[in-house]
Design a protein around this motif. Sequence first.
Motif, PDB file in Angstrom:
ATOM      1  N   ALA A 195     -25.481  24.330 -10.847  1.00  0.00           N
ATOM      2  CA  ALA A 195     -26.718  23.611 -10.561  1.00  0.00           C
ATOM      3  C   ALA A 195     -27.163  22.767 -11.747  1.00  0.00           C
ATOM      4  N   SER A 196     -27.003  23.284 -12.947  1.00  0.00           N
ATOM      5  CA  SER A 196     -27.440  22.550 -14.142  1.00  0.00           C
ATOM      6  C   SER A 196     -26.622  21.284 -14.364  1.00  0.00           C
ATOM      7  N   GLU A 197     -25.438  21.225 -13.772  1.00  0.00           N
ATOM      8  CA  GLU A 197     -24.577  20.047 -13.929  1.00  0.00           C
ATOM      9  C   GLU A 197     -24.826  18.997 -12.857  1.00  0.00           C
ATOM     10  N   ILE A 198     -25.186  19.408 -11.638  1.00  0.00           N
ATOM     11  CA  ILE A 198     -25.287  18.441 -10.543  1.00  0.00           C
ATOM     12  C   ILE A 198     -26.719  18.038 -10.207  1.00  0.00           C
ATOM     13  N   MET A 199     -27.706  18.875 -10.558  1.00  0.00           N
ATOM     14  CA  MET A 199     -29.086  18.522 -10.234  1.00  0.00           C
ATOM     15  C   MET A 199     -29.518  17.288 -11.010  1.00  0.00           C
ATOM     16  N   GLY A 200     -30.083  16.312 -10.296  1.00  0.00           N
ATOM     17  CA  GLY A 200     -30.551  15.099 -10.942  1.00  0.00           C
ATOM     18  C   GLY A 200     -29.440  14.175 -11.380  1.00  0.00           C
ATOM     19  N   SER A 201     -28.239  14.355 -10.797  1.00  0.00           N
ATOM     20  CA  SER A 201     -27.103  13.542 -11.221  1.00  0.00           C
ATOM     21  C   SER A 201     -26.227  13.195 -10.022  1.00  0.00           C
ATOM     22  N   LEU A 237     -20.070  13.115  -5.908  1.00  0.00           N
ATOM     23  CA  LEU A 237     -20.747  14.404  -5.808  1.00  0.00           C
ATOM     24  C   LEU A 237     -22.244  14.208  -6.057  1.00  0.00           C
ATOM     25  N   VAL A 238     -23.066  14.683  -5.115  1.00  0.00           N
ATOM     26  CA  VAL A 238     -24.520  14.512  -5.224  1.00  0.00           C
ATOM     27  C   VAL A 238     -25.202  15.867  -5.038  1.00  0.00           C
TER      28      VAL A 238
END
Length: 348
Positions: A195-201, A237-238
């Motif tokens: 989650a820390s890698e994909i959230m907001g990215s 990836l979203v």
Amino acid sequence: MSVSVAVAGASGYAGGELLRILSAHPEFDVRTVTAFSNAGQPLITTQPHLRSLAHLTLVETTAANLRGHDVVFLALPHGQSGAITEQLDADTLVVDCGADHRLVDQADWTAFYGGEYFGAWTYGLPELVLPGGRKQRDELVGTTRIAVPGCNVTAMTLGIAPGVAAGVVSADDLVAVLAVGPSGAGKKLANTYLASEIMGSASAYAVGGTHRHVPEVRQNLVAAGATDVRLSFTPVLVPMSRGILATTTARLLPGVSATDVRAAWERAYADEPFVHLLPEGEFPRVADTIGANTALVGIAVDEAAGRVVAISALDNLAKGTAGAAVQSTNLALGLPETLGLSMDGVAP
């Protein structure tokens, strides 16, 4: 009619979605669930949302445990189902949600997957348009071996195939960009999906024609009538747990009008229960497909660029995998195609 069912790979995302749909199916009785590392655990420990199946315990994924059922669903990592399916009875309906039996060309399998090639099965995309006005559903009736399409493949194929089949667009210059949720990669621990890698990215992957779904899309469009398929496909990836929004564009052929384009998609999907063409000027949202065996499609003609733009949305775990598996199984068994499947999503 009571159909006994086993699900292999029941602790994963695809297996869990299969079980969610099967649990509400009026003709299917889930008797066996299997896993690899999670074997021996109650199903409910790995799929806590499946309260109606809390009585089941995961057993080891072996051919011996899968035999004796009317239908066997395989939700296993790519390359792991082929050896098992060779050991199952020929009259058992086996439905593979992985890639092991999708590709008809062994060279494509070697180039994009590698390892032993186990041959192609009947392709589980009922709505795929074929020459002469036929659909792939005709091929599914009575089969005992079904290969479920890749989720990205389903999104792209349903988006653009009607135009290819009708001869209003060219398949030799296709460009597709897909926004995809991380559940499509399965339930595994990897930094990319934290989650820390994909959230907001948002991040592209498998760039430059390297994604394993490329040959499968080509295969489908050839089946739809194309002679030369060239596809540039970029997945992105979203931060949504499930879902795909596919934007696929194709070159408009000379002399084809916007009216001709819309008519092609209307003919293809007018009577389809699970693929819906949106009104002119409207385009789909992923949120409207979550939990449903429904794909939504919107089309437009970019006159300045001379291209058709097809935007399709679906739930990668539902219509993109488990829903397609159950829909194809219904057809194979002679059951109503829509049985046990919902076209309604969840909101908000």
